[in-house]
Write an enzyme that holds these catalytic residues in place. Sequence first.
Site, short mmCIF file in Angstrom:
data_model
loop_
_atom_site.label_atom_id
_atom_site.label_comp_id
_atom_site.label_asym_id
_atom_site.label_seq_id
_atom_site.Cartn_x
_atom_site.Cartn_y
_atom_site.Cartn_z
N GLY A 199 0.47 5.79 -7.16
CA GLY A 199 -0.43 4.81 -7.75
C GLY A 199 -0.19 4.59 -9.23
N CYS A 238 3.70 2.49 -8.76
CA CYS A 238 3.83 1.28 -7.94
C CYS A 238 2.71 0.29 -8.26
CB CYS A 238 3.79 1.65 -6.45
SG CYS A 238 3.86 0.23 -5.35
N THR A 270 -0.02 -0.32 -5.51
CA THR A 270 -0.77 0.86 -5.07
C THR A 270 -1.74 1.25 -6.18
OG1 THR A 270 1.13 1.64 -3.78
CG2 THR A 270 -0.53 3.28 -4.35
N THR A 273 0.84 -1.20 0.00
CA THR A 273 0.00 0.00 0.00
C THR A 273 0.87 1.24 0.00
OG1 THR A 273 -1.93 0.95 1.05
CG2 THR A 273 -0.15 0.34 2.50
#
EC number: 3.4.25.2
Length: 177
Positions: free
Chosen positions: A158, A161, A164, A2
């Site tokens: 986001g 990654c 994410t 996350t």
Amino acid sequence: MTTIVSVRRNGKVVMGGDGQVSLGNTVMKGNAKKVRRLYHGQVLAGFAGATADAFTLFERFEQQLEKHQGHLVRAAVELAKDWRTDRSLSRLEAMLAVANKDASLIITGNGDVVEPEHGLIAMGSGGGFAQAAALALLQHNAELSAREVAETALNIAGSICVFTNQNLTIEELDSAV
């Protein structure tokens, strides 16, 4: 994994996280809420790491907040002590980011309680990307709000990654700092 980001700026503290839960290389859920309010809405908390472990830590941290009448630093230190010394807790694999109007802290299973520089927390698999983005925005755009910095940093993380996503949960408090 996350990404969690917390930013302090202009009397506000914001914490946000993405919504992706992965099991190995598979996305299991895209809309998890990894940031929440604790202690009568006065504390923001987010987690990175194993979800079940994080819920256990949220529960323990909230107990410490109640025990210490919402005193964030005291509750964080006591949780870190328990986390390090309690045999069942010591196996938990997660990190917590916590913030109230006065302070922002990272709590780890190694017993660390760290107040980061610049009022910025970025952790998790996309934490490095989010931290770089947030620092650039904080240093070069004084007009952006804490929320805008956090949201932009999370969206950048986001987009880079694979662990994410861009389904964000963002919470905000007025800050004393």
